[in-house]
Design a protein around this motif. Structure first.
Motif, mmCIF file in Angstrom:
data_model
loop_
_atom_site.group_PDB
_atom_site.id
_atom_site.type_symbol
_atom_site.label_atom_id
_atom_site.label_comp_id
_atom_site.label_asym_id
_atom_site.label_seq_id
_atom_site.Cartn_x
_atom_site.Cartn_y
_atom_site.Cartn_z
ATOM 1 N N GLN A 590 0.819 -1.208 0.000
ATOM 2 C CA GLN A 590 0.000 0.000 0.000
ATOM 3 C C GLN A 590 0.852 1.257 0.000
ATOM 4 O O GLN A 590 0.330 2.367 0.091
ATOM 5 C CB GLN A 590 -0.962 -0.009 1.190
ATOM 6 N N ASN A 591 2.162 1.080 -0.091
ATOM 7 C CA ASN A 591 3.089 2.200 -0.164
ATOM 8 C C ASN A 591 4.011 1.996 -1.366
ATOM 9 O O ASN A 591 3.956 0.966 -2.042
ATOM 10 C CB ASN A 591 3.894 2.309 1.134
ATOM 11 N N THR A 592 4.861 2.959 -1.617
ATOM 12 C CA THR A 592 5.686 2.930 -2.835
ATOM 13 C C THR A 592 7.149 2.598 -2.572
ATOM 14 O O THR A 592 7.908 2.413 -3.525
ATOM 15 C CB THR A 592 5.611 4.292 -3.544
ATOM 16 N N TRP A 593 7.568 2.500 -1.294
ATOM 17 C CA TRP A 593 8.992 2.369 -1.005
ATOM 18 C C TRP A 593 9.597 1.063 -1.519
ATOM 19 O O TRP A 593 10.797 0.984 -1.759
ATOM 20 C CB TRP A 593 9.231 2.485 0.507
ATOM 21 N N ALA A 594 8.779 0.021 -1.709
ATOM 22 C CA ALA A 594 9.310 -1.278 -2.148
ATOM 23 C C ALA A 594 9.081 -1.535 -3.633
ATOM 24 O O ALA A 594 9.360 -2.642 -4.103
ATOM 25 C CB ALA A 594 8.691 -2.403 -1.324
ATOM 26 N N GLU A 595 8.581 -0.558 -4.382
ATOM 27 C CA GLU A 595 8.257 -0.791 -5.787
ATOM 28 C C GLU A 595 9.483 -1.204 -6.595
ATOM 29 O O GLU A 595 9.438 -2.160 -7.382
ATOM 30 C CB GLU A 595 7.629 0.470 -6.391
ATOM 31 N N GLY A 596 10.570 -0.481 -6.426
ATOM 32 C CA GLY A 596 11.789 -0.817 -7.170
ATOM 33 C C GLY A 596 12.382 -2.137 -6.747
ATOM 34 O O GLY A 596 12.911 -2.890 -7.567
ATOM 35 N N LEU A 597 12.254 -2.452 -5.469
ATOM 36 C CA LEU A 597 12.827 -3.687 -4.949
ATOM 37 C C LEU A 597 12.114 -4.910 -5.494
ATOM 38 O O LEU A 597 12.745 -5.922 -5.844
ATOM 39 C CB LEU A 597 12.759 -3.675 -3.418
ATOM 40 N N LEU A 598 10.782 -4.851 -5.587
ATOM 41 C CA LEU A 598 9.990 -6.000 -6.022
ATOM 42 C C LEU A 598 9.417 -5.829 -7.424
ATOM 43 O O LEU A 598 8.650 -6.686 -7.882
ATOM 44 C CB LEU A 598 8.852 -6.252 -5.029
ATOM 45 N N ASP A 599 9.739 -4.733 -8.092
ATOM 46 C CA ASP A 599 9.315 -4.508 -9.480
ATOM 47 C C ASP A 599 7.795 -4.543 -9.622
ATOM 48 O O ASP A 599 7.226 -5.404 -10.286
ATOM 49 C CB ASP A 599 9.958 -5.547 -10.411
ATOM 50 N N GLY A 604 -2.166 0.926 -4.155
ATOM 51 C CA GLY A 604 -2.729 1.520 -2.952
ATOM 52 C C GLY A 604 -3.651 0.600 -2.187
ATOM 53 O O GLY A 604 -4.310 1.025 -1.235
ATOM 54 N N PHE A 605 -3.707 -0.677 -2.585
ATOM 55 C CA PHE A 605 -4.572 -1.634 -1.891
ATOM 56 C C PHE A 605 -4.024 -3.036 -2.085
ATOM 57 O O PHE A 605 -3.127 -3.268 -2.909
ATOM 58 C CB PHE A 605 -6.012 -1.556 -2.417
ATOM 59 N N LEU A 606 -4.567 -3.976 -1.311
ATOM 60 C CA LEU A 606 -4.278 -5.393 -1.503
ATOM 61 C C LEU A 606 -5.417 -6.004 -2.303
ATOM 62 O O LEU A 606 -6.588 -5.669 -2.088
ATOM 63 C CB LEU A 606 -4.147 -6.118 -0.168
ATOM 64 N N VAL A 607 -5.094 -6.887 -3.237
ATOM 65 C CA VAL A 607 -6.124 -7.570 -4.010
ATOM 66 C C VAL A 607 -6.993 -8.359 -3.032
ATOM 67 O O VAL A 607 -6.486 -9.121 -2.196
ATOM 68 C CB VAL A 607 -5.495 -8.487 -5.075
ATOM 69 N N ASP A 608 -8.296 -8.180 -3.139
ATOM 70 C CA ASP A 608 -9.209 -8.569 -2.067
ATOM 71 C C ASP A 608 -9.150 -10.036 -1.663
ATOM 72 O O ASP A 608 -9.334 -10.377 -0.494
ATOM 73 C CB ASP A 608 -10.647 -8.186 -2.427
ATOM 74 N N TRP A 609 -8.882 -10.945 -2.605
ATOM 75 C CA TRP A 609 -8.920 -12.364 -2.246
ATOM 76 C C TRP A 609 -7.645 -12.838 -1.566
ATOM 77 O O TRP A 609 -7.631 -13.885 -0.911
ATOM 78 C CB TRP A 609 -9.195 -13.227 -3.482
ATOM 79 N N VAL A 610 -6.552 -12.066 -1.681
ATOM 80 C CA VAL A 610 -5.251 -12.534 -1.188
ATOM 81 C C VAL A 610 -5.217 -12.671 0.336
ATOM 82 O O VAL A 610 -4.791 -13.708 0.860
ATOM 83 C CB VAL A 610 -4.116 -11.620 -1.701
ATOM 84 N N PRO A 611 -5.644 -11.661 1.128
ATOM 85 C CA PRO A 611 -5.562 -11.830 2.587
ATOM 86 C C PRO A 611 -6.388 -13.002 3.113
ATOM 87 O O PRO A 611 -5.933 -13.738 3.996
ATOM 88 C CB PRO A 611 -6.090 -10.491 3.119
ATOM 89 N N LEU A 612 -7.602 -13.180 2.590
ATOM 90 C CA LEU A 612 -8.430 -14.289 3.074
ATOM 91 C C LEU A 612 -7.796 -15.629 2.724
ATOM 92 O O LEU A 612 -7.763 -16.555 3.554
ATOM 93 C CB LEU A 612 -9.833 -14.190 2.479
#
Length: 729
Positions: A590-599, A604-612
């Motif tokens: 939900q933040n941008t600091w890891a975008e370059g690290l993980l490409d 701004g959100f988590l895909v809804d089915w992933v946490p469940l």
């Protein structure tokens, strides 16, 4: 003063009463060729099924839930469904578009497309308001099950036109193109995951065992479980179709639990042989201890995954069935074919040895490192408990700000040509935004004409009120009873304003327009409404799934260990591990600091089915380590050790296995965090963090400290169980 747990008494060991797991393992060990033949038959047969029976994919009809699902059904029944379509975007790389050149490209596109099978029509070119882009709509035939060949032929034709017009940018996109390219990328990611996870897992096994054959067995068995589960799922997919990610989940879960279960069993068998037991006796003892723990852990994972079935969501049901299949196969393999392999190989399991690693493992000994790590915990349990709880609560805190949303065009890999082209289409042609469908159906005595007029007025009103950017003419079914108004959303896909418009239409606008019509039934559906209804369905199912999973796992632990305290402690530890994983997922995605690290680009959100999905997986997988460690702690307590010594014994004897198993799981899940699909990245990070936390903070600090603090409530763990293998004096 730090004390050291006494090792088990020396002497011959034998089972006093064989459990079903032991009987199966003994039969496999005494009839190894039969057991191996049966397993190979199962694997080869499943692979043959996978080659003969294609895996069925989900159709648009399978996704329908709530009011949008009702609207889609009404439209299908009336024969008013839209035909599949593709579009070709023509631009000039940001420059002014030459109309003559674009018109020439259109004629070439039309000529090429009209000769392709299942192409129904090529529409007139549509120009953007500023004249910087031209859109060519291509309508495909309705009712065709497989349009992949048609789309591929269209893409080839479009590429030829693009090559013939280098001054223009000519690109094709559409639902079919995007779906095809996403499927191809998932296949590539799956192959990439396999090619990277297998050698990493094998290297971890070499380090863990210091011998090549012992390292090969868990990896080979886990991979055979994955192949078997994929073949079995191909058959099951006729009833539970694939959403496109089941194969990835089977690989990820299969490699993790397959290696873990083999590792638990193999380590115990080697340990008993070193104590002087024969190969057959060592296999029986391993079956009665580690084998029993594997069965309990496997059943716990299956029980946890079954909670997803309560959602009645086609995506979750497919993922749950695939995961349950591979866990069941891995569980069966670890107590059948693995004893057969160990019986045939005997002491050759420890050959050929890797000299440096073998000597290092022997020098460190069982639990040599963990003994040093756990000593401060045993000396200061209350302080250790408070500190570890503080760390996990701090990691979990960001999850309070977790935002969930269904996957959008922005969560797909943006380097896919069809995806990037679709983004450009939305910029130049706002009318290509998501749709909102208002469908009205009258009964035999209803006023159909009045319903149609009301929808026409609603379209005009929706535009003036800012609820829609455009309204298409109302379509009426052949029998005149069903009418559909299709509105263009005010924003691009994923825009919050679109959901506000659907809510306004459902709450007031449609009812104001249609309630005066006799005998009418209406529903609001379309792209935006489907997303909203899917999210609402998951939100409604969440408490049910969480309660079901936690209650059943709690009951399982209470039955297995005959202790309510252990069951409640297990539930609490599982929730802490899951909370830490959710907190890290929120911080990362939900933040941008890891975008370059993980490409990736943060939506701004988590895909809804992933946490469940991660929740049920993590609860199940956490049970692996918990059951294994607690089984050893109980062994120590039943041998008469004090709680402090039994806890040290349990942690020390399982440390190398838990560490190796956790390293395998973390490495497998971390590979998925490097894949291009955002859902796979989020799932990989969440599962990796949870397993890492579970194998370190929870198992080495929090669990031992909690057991010592709760010492007076653990008396039931000392009661003997006649179905287990016990040491004879």
């Amino acid at each position: 003063m730090t004390t050291t747990a006494a090792p088990p008494r020396s002497g011959a060991t034998r089972p006093v009463r064989r459990s079903p797991v032991v009987r199966v393992a003994r039969w496999s060990a005494t009839h190894p060729w039969r057991a191996l033949t049966l397993w190979l038959t199962l694997v080869v047969g499943a692979m043959a099924l996978m080659a003969v029976v294609p895996t069925q994919s989900m159709s648009d009809d399978d996704y329908g839930v709530g009011e949008s699902g009702q609207a889609a059904e009404m439209i299908r029944d009336a024969g008013l469904g839209q035909a599949p379509s593709e579009v070709v975007l023509v631009t000039a790389d940001g420059l002014a578009l030459d109309r003559a050149a674009a018109s020439g490209a259109y004629e070439a596109l039309r000529a090429g497309a009209e000769g392709i099978a299942h192409v129904d029509a090529v529409g007139a070119p549509v120009w953007s308001e500023d004249g910087s882009a031209m859109l060519v709509p291509i309508t495909l035939e309705k009712g065709v099950d497989d349009l992949d060949a048609t789309v591929e032929a269209l893409q080839d034709s479009t590429a030829e036109v693009a090559d013939a017009n280098p001054q223009l940018d000519v690109a094709q996109t559409g639902g079919e193109s995007i779906g095809t390219q996403v499927d191809e990328r998932v296949g590539e990611d799956l192959g990439s995951g396999e090619s990277r996870s297998l050698p990493i897992t094998f290297l971890i096994m070499i380090v863990a065992f210091g011998a090549l054959i012992a390292a090969v067995i868990p990896v080979a068995l886990a991979f055979s479980c994955v192949l078997t589960a994929m073949g079995l799922y191909a058959v099951v997919s006729a009833l539970v179709p694939d959403s496109g990610t089941v194969a990835s989940v089977i690989l990820m879960i299969g490699m993790a639990v397959g290696v873990d279960y083999s590792l638990f069993y193999l380590k115990r068998e080697r340990e008993e042989r070193r104590k002087g037991a024969t190969t057959i006796d060592a296999i029986e003892i391993a079956a009665a201890t580690s084998g029993r723990a594997v069965v309990v852990a496997g059943l716990a994972v299956i029980v946890a995954m079954s909670g997803l079935l309560l959602t009645r969501d086609a995506v979750f049901v497919g993922l749950a069935v695939g995961a349950m299949l591979v866990v069941a196969v891995a569980m069966v393999g670890s107590v059948t074919v693995l004893p057969a392999l160990l019986a045939k190989l005997g002491r050759w399991v420890d050959r050929p040895r890797v000299p440096g690693l073998w000597r290092l493992n022997r020098r460190i000994g069982t639990g040599g490192i963990s003994k040093r790590l756990i000593s401060p915990v045993l000396a200061h349990p209350k302080t250790s408990l408070a500190l570890s709880l503080g760390v996990l609560v701090a990691l979990s805190a960001p999850a309070l700000g977790m935002t969930l949303h269904q996957g959008t065009i922005d969560t797909l890999p943006q380097d896919l040509p069809a995806v990037s082209t679709f983004q450009e289409v939305q910029k130049h042609f706002p009318e290509e935004r998501p749709t909102i469908e208002v469908v009205a159906r009258t009964d035999s005595d209803g006023d159909s004409a009045a319903a149609t007029r009301a929808l026409e007025a609603l379209g005009t009103q929706a535009r003036s009120d800012g609820l829609a950017a455009a309204a298409n003419p109302v379509e009426v079914s052949d029998d005149g009873r069903t009418s559909v108004l299709r509105l263009t959303a005010v924003g691009n896909e994923g825009d919050a304003g679109n959901e506000d418009a659907v809510a306004e239409l459902r709450d007031t606008a449609v009812s104001d327009a249609l309630d005066a019509v006799d005998g009418v039934t209406w529903a609001v559906g379309g792209d935006v409404a489907e997303t909203m209804d899917a999210q609402d369905a998951q939100r409604d199912a969440l408490p049910l799934v969480v309660g079901f999973v936690l209650l059943l796992t709690l009951v399982m632990m209470a039955v297995v260990f005959r202790s309510g305290t252990v069951a409640l402690l297990t539930t609490g530890l599982n929730l802490l591990s899951v909370g830490a994983a959710f907190g890290v997922m929120t911080l990362v995605f939900q933040n941008t600091w890891a975008e370059g690290l993980l490409d990736f680009t943060s939506p701004g959100f988590l895909v809804d089915w992933v946490p469940l999905f991660c929740f049920v997986v993590l609860v199940g997988l956490s049970m692996d380590y918990h059951v294994f460690v607690m089984s050893r702690v109980r062994e120590g307590m039943r041998r008469g050790l004090s709680t402090r010594l039994a806890v040290e014994y349990g942690v020390r004897e399982t440390a190398s296995v838990v560490t190796s198993a956790a390293a395998v799981m973390v490495s497998v899940f971390a590979v998925f965090a490097t894949l291009s699909m955002l859902e796979m990245k989020q799932m990989g990070i969440g599962l990796s963090v949870a397993i890492l936390v579970d194998a370190t903070i929870v198992r080495l600090v929090l669990l031992p400290a909690a057991l010592l603090v709760l010492d007076k409530r653990l008396g039931r763990l000392r009661e003997p169980d006649r179905r287990e293998v016990v040491a004879a004096a």
